[in-house]
Design an enzyme around this catalytic site. Structure first.
Site, mmCIF file in Angstrom:
data_model
loop_
_atom_site.group_PDB
_atom_site.id
_atom_site.type_symbol
_atom_site.label_atom_id
_atom_site.label_comp_id
_atom_site.label_asym_id
_atom_site.label_seq_id
_atom_site.Cartn_x
_atom_site.Cartn_y
_atom_site.Cartn_z
ATOM 1 N N ALA A 85 0.833 -1.208 0.000
ATOM 2 C CA ALA A 85 0.000 0.000 0.000
ATOM 3 C C ALA A 85 0.870 1.261 0.000
ATOM 4 C CB ALA A 85 -0.897 -0.015 1.238
ATOM 5 N N GLY A 86 1.859 1.308 0.902
ATOM 6 C CA GLY A 86 2.675 2.512 1.029
ATOM 7 C C GLY A 86 3.626 2.699 -0.144
ATOM 8 N N CYS B 227 -3.500 -2.678 11.942
ATOM 9 C CA CYS B 227 -4.926 -2.546 12.225
ATOM 10 C C CYS B 227 -5.282 -3.163 13.581
ATOM 11 C CB CYS B 227 -5.786 -3.152 11.131
ATOM 12 S SG CYS B 227 -7.489 -2.574 11.315
ATOM 13 N N ASP C 93 3.615 0.213 7.617
ATOM 14 C CA ASP C 93 3.742 -0.632 8.809
ATOM 15 C C ASP C 93 5.199 -0.853 9.217
ATOM 16 O OD1 ASP C 93 1.044 -0.793 8.540
ATOM 17 O OD2 ASP C 93 0.991 -2.900 7.895
ATOM 18 N N LYS D 2 -0.995 1.491 12.703
ATOM 19 C CA LYS D 2 -0.448 0.917 11.472
ATOM 20 C C LYS D 2 -1.614 0.495 10.582
ATOM 21 C CE LYS D 2 3.973 -0.681 13.376
ATOM 22 N NZ LYS D 2 4.811 0.352 12.745
ATOM 23 N N ALA E 214 -3.639 1.085 6.430
ATOM 24 C CA ALA E 214 -3.523 1.575 5.053
ATOM 25 C C ALA E 214 -3.931 3.043 5.003
ATOM 26 C CB ALA E 214 -4.403 0.737 4.126
ATOM 27 N N ALA E 215 -4.864 3.409 5.894
ATOM 28 C CA ALA E 215 -5.295 4.810 5.946
ATOM 29 C C ALA E 215 -4.116 5.704 6.297
ATOM 30 C CB ALA E 215 -6.408 4.963 6.981
ATOM 31 N N CYS F 227 -9.384 3.222 11.711
ATOM 32 C CA CYS F 227 -9.698 1.826 11.962
ATOM 33 C C CYS F 227 -11.218 1.672 11.991
ATOM 34 C CB CYS F 227 -9.086 1.437 13.305
ATOM 35 S SG CYS F 227 -9.171 -0.308 13.606
HETATM 36 C C1 FAD Z 1 -6.932 -8.363 8.624
HETATM 37 C C2 FAD Z 1 -6.462 -6.971 8.348
HETATM 38 C C3 FAD Z 1 -7.373 -5.928 8.417
HETATM 39 C C4 FAD Z 1 -6.965 -4.625 8.171
HETATM 40 N N1 FAD Z 1 -7.899 -3.621 8.208
HETATM 41 C C5 FAD Z 1 -7.542 -2.368 7.894
HETATM 42 C C6 FAD Z 1 -8.521 -1.332 7.813
HETATM 43 O O1 FAD Z 1 -9.704 -1.566 8.013
HETATM 44 N N2 FAD Z 1 -8.111 -0.084 7.484
HETATM 45 C C7 FAD Z 1 -6.799 0.209 7.224
HETATM 46 O O2 FAD Z 1 -6.494 1.349 6.894
HETATM 47 N N3 FAD Z 1 -5.835 -0.755 7.299
HETATM 48 C C8 FAD Z 1 -6.173 -2.028 7.615
HETATM 49 N N4 FAD Z 1 -5.222 -3.022 7.651
HETATM 50 C C9 FAD Z 1 -3.779 -2.661 7.617
HETATM 51 C C10 FAD Z 1 -3.228 -2.370 6.231
HETATM 52 O O3 FAD Z 1 -3.475 -3.411 5.351
HETATM 53 C C11 FAD Z 1 -1.738 -2.119 6.349
HETATM 54 O O4 FAD Z 1 -1.525 -1.154 7.353
HETATM 55 C C12 FAD Z 1 -1.133 -1.623 5.051
HETATM 56 O O5 FAD Z 1 -1.252 -2.606 4.066
HETATM 57 C C13 FAD Z 1 0.314 -1.218 5.259
HETATM 58 O O6 FAD Z 1 0.932 -0.890 4.049
HETATM 59 P P1 FAD Z 1 2.510 -1.163 3.843
HETATM 60 O O7 FAD Z 1 2.819 -0.701 2.469
HETATM 61 O O8 FAD Z 1 3.264 -0.619 4.977
HETATM 62 O O9 FAD Z 1 2.653 -2.740 3.954
HETATM 63 P P2 FAD Z 1 2.027 -3.904 2.973
HETATM 64 O O10 FAD Z 1 0.827 -3.343 2.326
HETATM 65 O O11 FAD Z 1 1.932 -5.059 3.843
HETATM 66 O O12 FAD Z 1 3.162 -4.036 1.878
HETATM 67 C C14 FAD Z 1 4.478 -4.406 2.161
HETATM 68 C C15 FAD Z 1 5.105 -4.926 0.863
HETATM 69 O O13 FAD Z 1 6.503 -5.064 1.056
HETATM 70 C C16 FAD Z 1 6.920 -6.258 0.421
HETATM 71 N N5 FAD Z 1 8.154 -6.725 1.024
HETATM 72 C C17 FAD Z 1 8.311 -7.385 2.200
HETATM 73 N N6 FAD Z 1 9.602 -7.707 2.358
HETATM 74 C C18 FAD Z 1 10.269 -7.235 1.280
HETATM 75 C C19 FAD Z 1 11.628 -7.274 0.861
HETATM 76 N N7 FAD Z 1 12.563 -7.896 1.591
HETATM 77 N N8 FAD Z 1 11.967 -6.693 -0.301
HETATM 78 C C20 FAD Z 1 11.038 -6.067 -1.061
HETATM 79 N N9 FAD Z 1 9.731 -6.020 -0.722
HETATM 80 C C21 FAD Z 1 9.355 -6.602 0.432
HETATM 81 C C22 FAD Z 1 5.754 -7.217 0.647
HETATM 82 O O14 FAD Z 1 5.787 -8.282 -0.293
HETATM 83 C C23 FAD Z 1 4.561 -6.295 0.467
HETATM 84 O O15 FAD Z 1 4.103 -6.274 -0.859
HETATM 85 C C24 FAD Z 1 -5.609 -4.352 7.861
HETATM 86 C C25 FAD Z 1 -4.687 -5.405 7.763
HETATM 87 C C26 FAD Z 1 -5.108 -6.701 7.997
HETATM 88 C C27 FAD Z 1 -4.124 -7.827 7.866
#
Ligand code: FAD
Length: 561
Positions: free
Chosen positions: A164-165, A312, A444, A452, A454-455, A487
């Site tokens: 997402a980020g 979340c 995250d 932590k 997606a919002a 959340c």
């Molecule tokens: C059950 C559940 C319910 C949720 N409900 C909500 C909600 O209602 N509202 C809300 O806002 N958020 C919610 N979330 C949280 C939200 O999904 C996360 O906070 C969000 O996806 C974080 O984005 P991110 O980019 O930090 O991490 P992610 O979206 O997890 O992306 C991380 C990426 O990094 C990649 N990566 C990992 N290691 C490596 C590496 N070594 N090299 C290269 N790439 C790598 C992964 O493959 C992945 O694609 C929920 C999550 C879950 C599991």
């Protein structure tokens, strides 16, 4: 044309014709490199004609002719730079493909083991064993230091993580400056909308609606490096990947999410997805939650929450309330003992939302257990063991929804970028790394003390983009993050308590209270979660539309804090 693949980004082949370029375009080729001088044989297509055809199809074209077996350093460097600048697959050719392959091999010296370079060439049908000495010399004699540490490719911006980020940041950067070269290092071929998994576990969303191909969300103009980052060399402005490639950058964004530590709970990994043990924290097990819920008529249902931080923080409860709502609707709730085992000491970290949640705890007759941490599961016996103040307690269950402990990704925690907890140590307002000004972290995997979600990543991405661009221009960060996260607590099917808050638990509602009072269950909030937010995620956030998240100047954010 019979191209051979040398790596994920490069195909080589013998002489091509203008017609072959149509075929290359359909295969997604974005750059053609011609290594054959004009006029080597009668009837050979002219480079100018091939370039005209490539131009017409918006494919980049480079002419780096090699004659007399003279692979001079300037040509090798030009070839490497051309590859690094490509925004997609590259096709390089000469008469047979040998000169193109040789240039590739020499340009890779130091960034991959010599044996790996020769073996890739060999697999493509080119025996370059006579080059071994030159590749090895190049690998050890660079003026930049040991060639083994020199980047195979260098980009203006490298982003680790296409979640997402990461994706949102890439689109926000390119929207502001499309000329920058941006690479995303991401090993997965799928991209998940994780907030949708709560709805999958309640039978509201189809699992497939939460998964798109990674290719489909990669922003146009980004180079996708399909591998995992393994280590950071911030002093050299480099990232090394799991297969040994060294990637250089001018600015780095680290967004690898956090890590679900299933193995931290004894017996969990072996029984997850069977024996009544499920979790909405995985794409493949969220449907099992719904299967268990809709089939349960009586017995014991346990819901667990590990120590913070987790992504979340409301998701463990959301699974519980939606399950209870289904059992209530089916008239079986009275036959099911529902218990919440929370490693923490409160129901929800921001007290304003607790009264509404407590109303549902009472409505569903949930037994609340605080400071009760899941430490072991015996799937076959259907028992779970918790550590509590008074000692260990083992409970039998018919179904158990587990939220796993969560930690910083190990390759971040082991790096110079980490804070004490292992997360990317950034300033909580600018998102800039506290020790390396050209590095940013979000999502995250970042150290900022927000929820932590997606919002939160949605709000952080444009801020990172603006501040990173300022740094690339020699300036200082200008935009500030207020800690916003959201959340949506699904307290029943059709109603949500919409928690929206920033640093220190300060309430930050997006809507006026008369429209949505976030501290109360509301139907409109359910519509937001079930209809609007998934659409906004796929079509807004990941596409660079910054609805409601326009970056604010640092001063305004600090004043409002
Ligand atoms: C059950 C559940 C319910 C949720 N409900 C909500 C909600 O209602 N509202 C809300 O806002 N958020 C919610 N979330 C949280 C939200 O999904 C996360 O906070 C969000 O996806 C974080 O984005 P991110 O980019 O930090 O991490 P992610 O979206 O997890 O992306 C991380 C990426 O990094 C990649 N990566 C990992 N290691 C490596 C590496 N070594 N090299 C290269 N790439 C790598 C992964 O493959 C992945 O694609 C929920 C999550 C879950 C599991």
């Amino acid at each position: 044309m019979n191209p051979h693949k040398l790596d994920e980004k490069l195909l080589v082949c013998g002489q091509i014709t203008p017609e072959d370029i149509d075929q290359a375009a359909s295969a997604g080729v974005r750059l053609i490199i011609n290594n054959r001088p004009d006029g080597e044989e009668p009837g050979q297509p002219l480079s100018a004609d091939l370039k005209a055809k490539a131009d017409a199809l918006s494919i980049a074209y480079r002419y780096i002719p090699i004659s007399g077996g003279n692979f001079d350093d300037a040509s090798v460097m030009a070839f490497g730079d051309a590859l690094a600048s490509a925004d997609g697959p590259t096709l390089a050719f000469c008469r047979t493909g040998t000169r193109a392959t040789t240039l590739w091999a020499l340009s890779q010296a130091g960034s991959r083991p010599t044996a790996a370079i020769l073996s890739a060439a060999n697999a493509a049908g080119y025996d370059l064993s006579q080059l071994r000495g030159r590749i090895e010399t190049a690998s050890t004699s660079s003026p930049d230091g040991p060639a083994a540490d020199r980047p195979a490719a260098r980009y203006d911006v490298v982003i680790v993580g296409g979640g997402a980020g990461g994706i949102a940041t890439a689109t926000s950067i390119l929207k502001r400056d499309p000329k920058l070269s941006v690479a995303i290092i991401e090993p997965r071929t799928e991209h998940y909308y994780q907030p949708g998994w709560t709805m999958v576990g309640a039978g509201v969303f189809e699992p497939k609606s939460t998964c798109h191909s990674m290719a489909s969300v990669m922003p146009k103009g980004v180079t996708w490096l399909r591998e995992a980052a393994q280590s950071f060399q911030p002093e050299q402005n480099q990232v090394t990947t799991a297969n040994g490639s060294v990637i250089g950058y001018r600015a780095l964004v680290v967004a690898p999410g956090n890590m679900l530590d299933w193995d931290a709970i004894d017996g969990l990994a072996a029984t997850l997805g069977q024996n009544g043990v499920t979790s909405n924290y995985r794409y493949d097990t969220a449907p099992y939650t719904w299967e268990l819920v809709r089939n349960l008529r009586e017995g014991v249902a346990l819901f667990t929450q590990p120590p913070m931080p987790i992504k979340c923080a409301g998701a463990p409860q959301k699974a519980m309330y939606l399950s209870c709502d289904n059992w209530l609707e089916r008239g079986v709730l009275n036959n099911i003992d529902v218990a919440f085992h929370n490693a923490g000491g409160v129901l929800f970290g921001v007290k304003d939302y607790v009264p509404a949640l407590m109303g549902y705890v009472e409505r569903y007759g949930i037994d609340l257990n605080f400071e009760s941490t899941l430490i072991a599961v015996d799937g076959a016996a259907k028992t779970a063991t918790f550590r509590e103040k008074t000692g260990e307690v083992t409970r039998a269950f018919d179904m158990m929804h587990v939220t796993p402990p969560q930690i910083a990704p190990r390759f971040v925690a082991d790096s110079l970028l980490a804070d004490k907890a292992g997360y990317v140590e950034v300033d909580q307002v600018t998102m800039q790394h506290v020790r390396y000004p050209n590095i940013f972290g979000l999502g995250d995997g970042g150290s900022t003390p927000n929820a932590k979600t997606a919002a939160a990543a949605r709000k952080q991405a444009p801020i990172v983009a603006v501040n990173l661009l300022a740094i690339l221009k020699g300036g200082e960060p200008v935009a500030g993050y207020d800690g916003y996260g959201s959340c949506p607590l699904t307290v029943e099917k059709g109603k949500i308590v919409l928690a929206e808050f920033g640093y220190g638990g300060k309430l930050m509602p997006s809507f006026p209270k008369w429209l949505i009072d976030g501290t109360q269950p509301a139907r409109l909030s359910w519509l937001l979660k079930s209809e609007a937010l998934p659409w906004i995620y796929w079509n807004g956030m990941l596409k660079g539309h910054e609805w409601l998240v326009k970056p604010q100047p640092i001063e305004r954010v600090r004043q409002a804090a």
